[in-house]
Design a protein around this motif. Structure first.
Motif, PDB file in Angstrom:
ATOM      1  N   LEU A 204     -75.092 145.282 -52.631  1.00 24.62           N
ATOM      2  CA  LEU A 204     -74.134 145.465 -53.729  1.00 24.62           C
ATOM      3  C   LEU A 204     -72.997 146.342 -53.734  1.00 24.62           C
ATOM      4  O   LEU A 204     -71.960 146.500 -53.911  1.00 24.62           O
ATOM      5  CB  LEU A 204     -74.705 144.806 -54.995  1.00 24.62           C
ATOM      6  CG  LEU A 204     -74.988 143.711 -55.346  1.00 24.62           C
ATOM      7  CD1 LEU A 204     -75.888 143.541 -56.737  1.00 24.62           C
ATOM      8  CD2 LEU A 204     -73.926 142.559 -55.405  1.00 24.62           C
TER       9      LEU A 204
ATOM     10  N   ALA B 269     -72.672 137.630 -60.143  1.00 26.58           N
ATOM     11  CA  ALA B 269     -72.871 138.043 -58.648  1.00 26.58           C
ATOM     12  C   ALA B 269     -74.207 139.042 -58.459  1.00 26.58           C
ATOM     13  O   ALA B 269     -74.981 139.054 -57.542  1.00 26.58           O
ATOM     14  CB  ALA B 269     -71.661 138.059 -57.964  1.00 26.58           C
TER      15      ALA B 269
ATOM     16  N   GLY C  86     -79.702 136.377 -47.278  1.00 23.93           N
ATOM     17  CA  GLY C  86     -78.288 136.438 -47.313  1.00 23.93           C
ATOM     18  C   GLY C  86     -77.834 137.648 -46.150  1.00 23.93           C
ATOM     19  O   GLY C  86     -76.546 138.059 -46.015  1.00 23.93           O
TER      20      GLY C  86
ATOM     21  N   GLY D 197     -81.149 144.803 -53.204  1.00 25.27           N
ATOM     22  CA  GLY D 197     -80.104 144.223 -53.538  1.00 25.27           C
ATOM     23  C   GLY D 197     -78.850 144.922 -53.653  1.00 25.27           C
ATOM     24  O   GLY D 197     -77.799 144.420 -53.642  1.00 25.27           O
TER      25      GLY D 197
ATOM     26  N   TRP E 108     -77.058 132.658 -60.419  1.00 23.18           N
ATOM     27  CA  TRP E 108     -77.705 133.664 -60.840  1.00 23.18           C
ATOM     28  C   TRP E 108     -78.936 133.078 -61.818  1.00 23.18           C
ATOM     29  O   TRP E 108     -79.868 133.657 -61.746  1.00 23.18           O
ATOM     30  CB  TRP E 108     -76.958 134.428 -62.064  1.00 23.18           C
ATOM     31  CG  TRP E 108     -76.588 133.961 -63.431  1.00 23.18           C
ATOM     32  CD1 TRP E 108     -75.330 133.275 -63.435  1.00 23.18           C
ATOM     33  CD2 TRP E 108     -77.140 133.898 -64.504  1.00 23.18           C
ATOM     34  NE1 TRP E 108     -75.466 132.662 -64.784  1.00 23.18           N
ATOM     35  CE2 TRP E 108     -76.670 132.988 -65.526  1.00 23.18           C
ATOM     36  CE3 TRP E 108     -78.599 134.349 -65.058  1.00 23.18           C
ATOM     37  CZ2 TRP E 108     -76.971 132.920 -66.676  1.00 23.18           C
ATOM     38  CZ3 TRP E 108     -78.987 134.144 -65.902  1.00 23.18           C
ATOM     39  CH2 TRP E 108     -78.159 133.390 -67.130  1.00 23.18           C
TER      40      TRP E 108
ATOM     41  N   GLN F 287     -76.365 134.419 -52.372  1.00 25.89           N
ATOM     42  CA  GLN F 287     -75.724 135.826 -52.816  1.00 25.89           C
ATOM     43  C   GLN F 287     -74.369 135.784 -52.177  1.00 25.89           C
ATOM     44  O   GLN F 287     -73.344 135.992 -52.676  1.00 25.89           O
ATOM     45  CB  GLN F 287     -76.311 137.111 -52.284  1.00 25.89           C
ATOM     46  CG  GLN F 287     -76.186 137.177 -50.777  1.00 25.89           C
ATOM     47  CD  GLN F 287     -77.148 138.309 -50.137  1.00 25.89           C
ATOM     48  OE1 GLN F 287     -78.207 138.621 -50.566  1.00 25.89           O
ATOM     49  NE2 GLN F 287     -76.309 139.224 -49.289  1.00 25.89           N
TER      50      GLN F 287
ATOM     51  N   THR G 185     -77.301 137.625 -59.330  1.00 25.88           N
ATOM     52  CA  THR G 185     -77.705 136.561 -58.401  1.00 25.88           C
ATOM     53  C   THR G 185     -78.250 137.264 -57.207  1.00 25.88           C
ATOM     54  O   THR G 185     -79.437 136.903 -56.618  1.00 25.88           O
ATOM     55  CB  THR G 185     -76.390 135.644 -58.021  1.00 25.88           C
ATOM     56  OG1 THR G 185     -75.972 135.092 -58.894  1.00 25.88           O
ATOM     57  CG2 THR G 185     -77.031 134.601 -56.815  1.00 25.88           C
ATOM     58  N   VAL G 186     -77.509 138.369 -56.788  1.00 24.86           N
ATOM     59  CA  VAL G 186     -77.927 139.112 -55.317  1.00 24.86           C
ATOM     60  C   VAL G 186     -79.324 139.567 -55.448  1.00 24.86           C
ATOM     61  O   VAL G 186     -80.194 139.728 -54.855  1.00 24.86           O
ATOM     62  CB  VAL G 186     -76.649 140.029 -54.764  1.00 24.86           C
ATOM     63  CG1 VAL G 186     -77.493 140.755 -53.767  1.00 24.86           C
ATOM     64  CG2 VAL G 186     -75.590 139.434 -54.644  1.00 24.86           C
TER      65      VAL G 186
END
Length: 619
Positions: free
Chosen positions: A83, A475, A525, A78, A42, A569, A478-479
């Motif tokens: 997500l 996460a 990703g 994202g 992240w 990701q 990060t994504v």
């Protein structure tokens, strides 16, 4: 309102080559921070995003407001839909953990074969491909990595196996969304009637099956080295060959969207049938617990939890008191044991030698406990529910209806005005909010039905949902940071610069085509995003260089799938799922070599398909 901005691909000295040196900085930053410095994903994502913003503003002269708006759109994308599907898919999994039915499912799979190498093929490769077919966007990694942990796999190995397995099915993931996207962005780029979903799917279906042949062998090699390949190659070959044939046949003659569903189910059935007439000569103790014992005649195994990292999803569900921040038990100890007392000692009879084969019982397996047919049916019910819901949602008339307002809303990102190098508005500034047909929303519906079938109370279901967000908080950052980076690079012109730089290779570009797709997926990703990013560039470059545009368009998607395993990701999702947030770099180093090797294989295949040697494979 932010200023209007037009993309320029050669902002430095009017040179694409020199400009590419600056354009690649965000990517280098990301990979160095992850791979060399072992920084948390992240934080590496956020720092790399800052670098991308600086390059966009300073080098590409993108207005500050426009750059920030681009980043916010990427972050929003994202979260939704990426997500949104991952979080809700893990919630469905957590419901099975809360109800205790995940243990039933695990025991059911373990009884198919106690060999962890075979289990990896069934769970990570076959079942993971089915999840990829239905949902995609990281869901297979999120779910299968925790299933592998529950079967006794060490954390890093479980993550590596799940990531490597998630390659061959990716191009046809989420009911072939990447192929559909590729057909959309390439059909108007050049005048070639073959650039449509069906023909592109057929071409990809003549490339990725090669990966399917190799991947199961790689999985057993990662788990048990040469011995694993030597002892379990029949199962690996059968799984890979049946999946490859199924993928080829479905993509070319049945249905592109259903390709992975057909291939994964066929491969799983083939392995199960094989195991009725063949078993590995030896089943070595490969599970997480180092002090496991051989279970033979009259020998008892122990079944207790051991200290170590475990899946955050299971820990935070209350099955043993662990957490992502304070791992105090393995997946085996928490999932199989916990509150249910299912870690009964294995009996000597259960571990008796079968035809001279030594059987080792992982302490987490608990396969001696027999479950009723009704309980086994409930354990598989969530996945059958998912298949049913996604199948209904993708019926032609229903899918078309859900793609329209009010179920799906398309709007321009407020204040963001970006023109392409040719002066046309870029389509990426339009945000699609398909709130009802989104895979994540369908997963919520599946979760509600799962809670009913598994008899999980509303209070426990809601609590599990909240804990899922808490567990995956790193996460999530990060994504969102990586997708923000991708949007900034794309809309500022950095990605275009890199693409044009590679395109200068002319006819040699056939070798680099897969690499471009690999870069796109490694950054975003998503094979879908990579196809949207580079699809038009691939076919335009092919036309200029005298290459086949269909081949290069397909190569973008087929090469891209190999970048999935090193995507930040996906690494973050895998690390969070096994309670190893902050150690994404360890997982990255475990899989990056395989990513590069498989990419080289794909480059060779695409190159040969561009020559008389294999050009007969092009539709």
């Amino acid at each position: 309102m932010a200023d209007q901005f037009q993309i320029v691909t050669d902002p430095v000295a009017n040179s694409v080559a020199v400009s590419a040196i600056f354009a690649v900085l965000p990517l280098l930053t990301l990979f160095i921070l992850l791979g060399a410095l072992r920084m948390r994903a992240w934080l590496a994502g956020v720092i790399s995003l800052v670098v991308a913003l600086v390059v966009a503003i300073v080098v590409y002269s993108m207005p500050v407001g426009t750059a920030l708006l681009s980043a916010t759109e990427g972050a929003a994308f994202g979260f939704f839909p990426i997500l949104w599907i991952v979080l809700n898919a893990i919630w469905v999994y957590n419901l099975t953990v809360v109800s205790g039915h995940f243990d039933v499912l695990r025991r059911s799979m373990a009884r198919v074969s106690p060999d962890m190498r075979i289990q990896a093929i069934i769970v990570a490769f076959c079942f993971g491909a089915l999840l990829e077919a239905l949902a995609g966007f990281g869901t297979p990694v999120a779910v299968t990595v925790v299933m592998l942990m529950a079967l006794g796999f060490p954390p890093v190995r479980a993550a590596a196996v799940a990531l490597i397995a998630n390659t061959a099915p990716v191009a046809f993931g989420a009911l072939a969304t990447p192929i559909v996207t590729l057909g959309t962005v390439t059909s108007g780029a050049v005048d070639d009637p073959r650039l449509n979903t069906d023909t592109l799917g057929a071409m990809v279906g003549r490339q990725t099956p090669l990966l399917a042949l190799i991947v199961p062998l790689i999985l057993v090699a990662v788990i048990d080295g040469r011995r694993g390949v030597r002892q379990t190659w029949p199962a690996a070959i059968v799984a890979g060959a049946v999946f490859a044939v199924g993928q080829f046949v479905a993509a070319n003659y049945v249905s592109v969207p259903l390709t992975d569903i057909i291939a994964s189910l066929a491969a799983a059935a083939a392995v199960v049938l094989l195991l009725r007439i063949w078993q590995p000569a030896e089943i070595p103790p490969l599970h997480e617990d180092a002090d496991s014992v051989i279970v033979g005649a009259g020998t008892s195994g122990r079944a207790t939890g051991a200290a170590g990292d475990g899946p955050a999803a299971a820990a935070d569900s209350g099955l043993g008191g662990g957490s992502a921040e304070r791992p105090n038990g393995t997946a085996a100890g928490r999932n199989a044991g916990g509150n249910t007392g299912e870690n009964n000692a294995a009996t000597g009879d259960d571990g008796a030698k079968n035809g001279g084969r030594e059987t080792y019982a992982p302490r987490s397996a608990s396969i001696d406990q027999r479950d009723s047919a009704a309980e086994i049916a409930r354990a598989y019910a969530p996945y059958l529910i998912i298949i049913a819901i996604f199948s209904i949602a993708n019926i032609g008339p229903i899918k078309d209806a859900l793609a329209k307002e009010p179920w799906t809303v398309v709007f321009g990102w407020p204040g963001l005005h970006v023109l392409s190098a040719s002066g046309k508005p870029v389509s990426s500034t339009n945000f699609t909010l398909g709130w009802l047909p989104a895979a994540g929303t369908l997963m919520i519906l599946a979760g509600i039905l799962t809670a009913i079938v598994l008899r999980v109370s509303a209070k426990k279901a809601i609590r599990a949902y909240g804990e899922t967000y808490v567990t995956l908080r790193h996460a999530i950052v990060t994504v969102m940071a990586v997708l923000a980076l991708a949007y900034v690079m794309n809309q500022s012109g950095q990605t275009n610069t890199l693409g044009e730089f590679l395109a200068q290779a002319g006819s040699f570009f056939v070798v680099l085509s897969s690499i471009l797709g690999w870069i796109g997926v490694a950054v975003t990703g998503s094979d879908t995003s990579s196809n949207a990013l580079f699809g038009a560039l691939q076919v335009q470059t092919a036309t200029k260089a005298g290459l086949d545009p269909l081949l290069l368009a397909a190569a973008n998607s087929s090469g891209g799938v190999l970048g999935k395993m090193i995507s930040p990701q996906n690494l973050a999702i895998a690390a969070a799922a096994v309670g190893m947030a902050g150690r994404e770099g360890d997982i990255f180093r475990k899989v990056v070599g395989w990513s590069v090797v498989l990419l080289a294989v794909m480059c060779v295949l695409v190159t040969l398909q561009g020559t008389p040697v294999l050009d007969w494979m092009i539709p």
